[in-house]
Scaffold this motif. Structure first.
Motif, short mmCIF file in Angstrom:
data_model
loop_
_atom_site.label_atom_id
_atom_site.label_comp_id
_atom_site.label_asym_id
_atom_site.label_seq_id
_atom_site.Cartn_x
_atom_site.Cartn_y
_atom_site.Cartn_z
N LYS A 99 0.79 -1.23 0.00
CA LYS A 99 0.00 0.00 0.00
C LYS A 99 0.83 1.27 0.00
N GLY A 100 1.94 1.28 0.68
CA GLY A 100 2.72 2.51 0.76
C GLY A 100 1.87 3.65 1.25
N ASP A 158 -8.81 -4.30 0.00
CA ASP A 158 -8.03 -4.64 1.18
C ASP A 158 -6.59 -4.25 0.89
N TRP A 159 -5.76 -4.28 1.92
CA TRP A 159 -4.38 -3.86 1.73
C TRP A 159 -3.45 -4.61 2.67
N CYS A 160 -2.18 -4.59 2.29
CA CYS A 160 -1.08 -5.02 3.14
C CYS A 160 0.00 -3.96 3.01
N GLU A 161 0.80 -3.83 4.04
CA GLU A 161 1.95 -2.92 4.01
C GLU A 161 2.87 -3.36 5.14
N LEU A 162 4.02 -3.88 4.78
CA LEU A 162 4.96 -4.40 5.76
C LEU A 162 5.32 -3.35 6.81
N ALA A 163 5.48 -2.10 6.38
CA ALA A 163 5.84 -1.02 7.32
C ALA A 163 4.74 -0.76 8.34
N GLU A 164 3.52 -1.24 8.06
CA GLU A 164 2.40 -1.07 8.99
C GLU A 164 2.02 -2.40 9.64
#
Length: 158
Positions: free
Chosen positions: A40-41, A54-60
Motif C-alpha cells: 500500500k505505501g 483490502d491492503w497489506c503494508e509491511l511497514a504497517e
C-alpha cells in the motif's frame, strides 16, 4: 570480474507510485470484486479503488506474504527485490494480477516458469513512461497484467 548484478538493498524497494499514475492504471484495467493492494505505501492505488478493497503494508505490520484471503484482483507497485515471492504468492490467492515493474524484470525464466506451473499467462504489457521519482534504468516500465488460465496472445499497449 563480477557476472551477477549487485542485489538491491531493502531501502531501494521503497519507490512510491504517483497517484495520477495509479489512477491511470486502475482506469485502464477496471478491476471488479475484491481488490488487494499488497504494498500500500502511501495509498496511491488503494485509496483509488472504487470496489471492495483490502491492503497489506509491511511497514504497517501487514505482511502480504502471510495474507491468505482469496481476492479477485491484486494491483500494486511491488518491491522489486521480492518480485518472485510476490508473484508466487499472488498466484495462490488471485485470478488477476497487475504489477508495476520493468518488463524485463517480470519476464525472467524463473518467473515465466512459475506462471506456467501455476496456470497463469501474461495478458498485457501496459507500457508506462517512467516517473521521475522512479529509478531510471533504461528498461521499459509497464503495468503487467497476468491472468489465471490465460494462454492467448500478449497485448502491448501504450
Amino acid at each position: 570480474m563480477q557476472l551477477n548484478p549487485n542485489k538491491n538493498t531493502p531501502d531501494k524497494d521503497v519507490v512510491y507510485t504517483p497517484e495520477s499514475l495509479a489512477i491511470t492504471i486502475i482506469n485502464h484495467f477496471k478491476p471488479t470484486g475484491l481488490v488487494l493492494d499488497p504494498s500500500k505505501g502511501d495509498g496511491a492505488f488503494y485509496n483509488n479503488f472504487d470496489t471492495d478493497r483490502d491492503w497489506c503494508e509491511l511497514a504497517e505490520g501487514k505482511d502480504f506474504l502471510e495474507y491468505n484471503r482469496k481476492v479477485d484482483w491484486i494491483i500494486t507497485n511491488p518491491p522489486w527485490s521480492k518480485m518472485r515471492k510476490f508473484l508466487q504468492h499472488a498466484m495462490e490467492i488471485a485470478d488477476n494480477i497487475v504489477y508495476l515493474t520493468s518488463i524485463n524484470h517480470y519476464t525472467t525464466k524463473a518467473r515465466l516458469r512459475d506462471m506456467k506451473l501455476m496456470g497463469f499467462g501474461i495478458k498485457e504489457f501496459y507500457c508506462i513512461d517512467t516517473p521521475k521519482s522512479f529509478p531510471q534504468s533504461g528498461f521499459q516500465l509497464a503495468a503487467v497484467y497476468t491472468k489465471r488460465n490465460y494462454s492467448g496472445d500478449i497485448k502491448l499497449t501504450n
